[in-house]
Write an enzyme that holds these catalytic residues in place. Structure first.
Site, mmCIF file in Angstrom:
data_model
loop_
_atom_site.group_PDB
_atom_site.id
_atom_site.type_symbol
_atom_site.label_atom_id
_atom_site.label_comp_id
_atom_site.label_asym_id
_atom_site.label_seq_id
_atom_site.Cartn_x
_atom_site.Cartn_y
_atom_site.Cartn_z
ATOM 1 N N ASP A 48 -7.730 -36.602 -14.031
ATOM 2 C CA ASP A 48 -7.053 -36.571 -15.333
ATOM 3 C C ASP A 48 -7.935 -35.895 -16.386
ATOM 4 O O ASP A 48 -7.536 -35.729 -17.536
ATOM 5 C CB ASP A 48 -6.581 -37.965 -15.769
ATOM 6 C CG ASP A 48 -7.699 -38.983 -15.874
ATOM 7 O OD1 ASP A 48 -8.879 -38.626 -15.639
ATOM 8 O OD2 ASP A 48 -7.394 -40.150 -16.198
ATOM 9 N N GLU A 117 -9.466 -46.419 -12.158
ATOM 10 C CA GLU A 117 -10.695 -46.865 -12.818
ATOM 11 C C GLU A 117 -10.720 -48.380 -12.951
ATOM 12 O O GLU A 117 -9.715 -48.985 -13.336
ATOM 13 C CB GLU A 117 -10.778 -46.237 -14.227
ATOM 14 C CG GLU A 117 -10.869 -44.724 -14.206
ATOM 15 C CD GLU A 117 -10.974 -44.118 -15.608
ATOM 16 O OE1 GLU A 117 -11.067 -44.881 -16.605
ATOM 17 O OE2 GLU A 117 -10.952 -42.883 -15.701
ATOM 18 N N GLU A 184 -19.670 -43.131 -12.513
ATOM 19 C CA GLU A 184 -19.788 -42.204 -13.647
ATOM 20 C C GLU A 184 -20.766 -42.754 -14.682
ATOM 21 O O GLU A 184 -20.633 -43.900 -15.138
ATOM 22 C CB GLU A 184 -18.406 -41.975 -14.281
ATOM 23 C CG GLU A 184 -18.480 -41.044 -15.495
ATOM 24 C CD GLU A 184 -17.197 -40.307 -15.805
ATOM 25 O OE1 GLU A 184 -16.206 -40.470 -15.067
ATOM 26 O OE2 GLU A 184 -17.188 -39.563 -16.805
HETATM 27 O O1 KIV Z 1 -10.922 -36.989 -14.208
HETATM 28 C C1 KIV Z 1 -11.729 -36.554 -13.371
HETATM 29 O O2 KIV Z 1 -11.763 -35.360 -13.066
HETATM 30 C C2 KIV Z 1 -12.634 -37.516 -12.753
HETATM 31 C C3 KIV Z 1 -13.782 -37.025 -11.940
HETATM 32 C C4 KIV Z 1 -14.651 -36.035 -12.619
HETATM 33 C C5 KIV Z 1 -14.576 -38.140 -11.395
HETATM 34 O O3 KIV Z 1 -12.439 -38.684 -12.887
#
Ligand code: KIV
Length: 261
Positions: A48, A117, A184
């Site tokens: 996202d 998440e 992250e």
């Molecule tokens: O939104 C995203 O691209 C991500 C990755 C970079 C882990 O969550």
């Protein structure tokens, strides 16, 4: 012609035991998915993050299910050998029923796995999506969908309580059956400790090199979004400069054609 066997989430799960590190990158459309695949990337991800680097939103909280479906459909047309996954967007998995319904929508347009998440509070959703036959990737540490309530993109794991919670959450997610966990902005020692404690791969972003793999937003890696780049990224190309140079050259050729005799 080289033939490679199809990478699945199970292949990625097994990479850790085989001593292989996981290279993961984002793709939001057909050409980028194709390029990543031709480069042999095993974990191709419609994140996202597309909200910022492709749609011009200030953060990921604006991305809708319809937008995710549109981009997953485009990337899936590349029919990648790498496993193609997608983010469940903000507020699309607040209830177990929503989580399963929206994971099915992403799977229906080509996602081979979904990512969501959160830690222990997400276990009911994770178990239900897995029971529906869709592989799940976890995401711990800084949670971009919570950036507004967390007051920014801050490193996690600095306090003892955050440290303990991260270790426990990672263990709970791994036990629940996720095939990998994105970490992250986790402090590198904590990310390394988690990686040593669980049997599935940890895939770090801004969390040091003690993880079992790394993921980046491709636009950051190749310099395709020059207006903002996270500090931990060391770009390997400057595509924006290349594009601008080609555009100016072409504009000049149109405005000042070389006189033909
Ligand atoms: O939104 C995203 O691209 C991500 C990755 C970079 C882990 O969550």
């Amino acid at each position: 012609m080289e033939t490679r066997s199809k990478v699945t989430p199970d292949t990625i799960r097994s990479m850790k035991a085989r001593g292989l590190r996981v290279a993961a990158l984002t793709a939001y459309d057909y050409p980028m998915a194709k390029l990543l695949d031709e480069a042999g990337i095993p974990f191709i991800f419609v994140g996202d993050s597309l909200g910022m680097v492709a749609l011009g939103y200030p953060d990921t909280t604006h991305v809708t299910m319809a937008e995710m479906e549109h981009h997953v459909r485009a990337a899936a047309r590349a029919k990648t050998n790498g496993s193609l996954g997608a983010d469940l967007p903000f507020k699309s998995y607040e209830t177990v029923a929503d989580a399963v319904a929206n994971a099915k929508r992403l799977a229906a347009v080509g996602a081979e796995f979904v990512k969501l998440e959160g830690g222990r509070e997400m276990l009911p959703q994770i178990r239900a999506i897995l029971a529906a036959g869709i592989p799940v990737c976890g995401h711990l540490g800084m949670l971009p969908q919570h950036v507004l309530e967390q007051g920014g993109y801050r490193v996690k794991g600095k306090t003892e309580s955050e440290h303990q919670k991260l270790i426990e959450d990672a263990t709970l997610l791994a036990d629940a059956g996720v095939f990998a966990i994105v970490l992250e902005l986790v402090t590198p020692p904590v990310a390394k400790e988690i990686s040593g404690k669980i049997s599935i791969p940890t895939i770090g972003i801004g969390s040091g090199d003690g993880c079992d793999g790394q993921i980046l937003v491709t636009h950051d890696l190749v310099g395709l979004f020059p207006w903002f780049r996270p500090k931990f990224v060391h770009p390997l190309a400057d595509c924006a400069a290349e594009i601008k140079s080609a555009l100016s050259q072409w504009k000049k050729s149109v405005e000042e054609p070389v006189a033909k005799n």
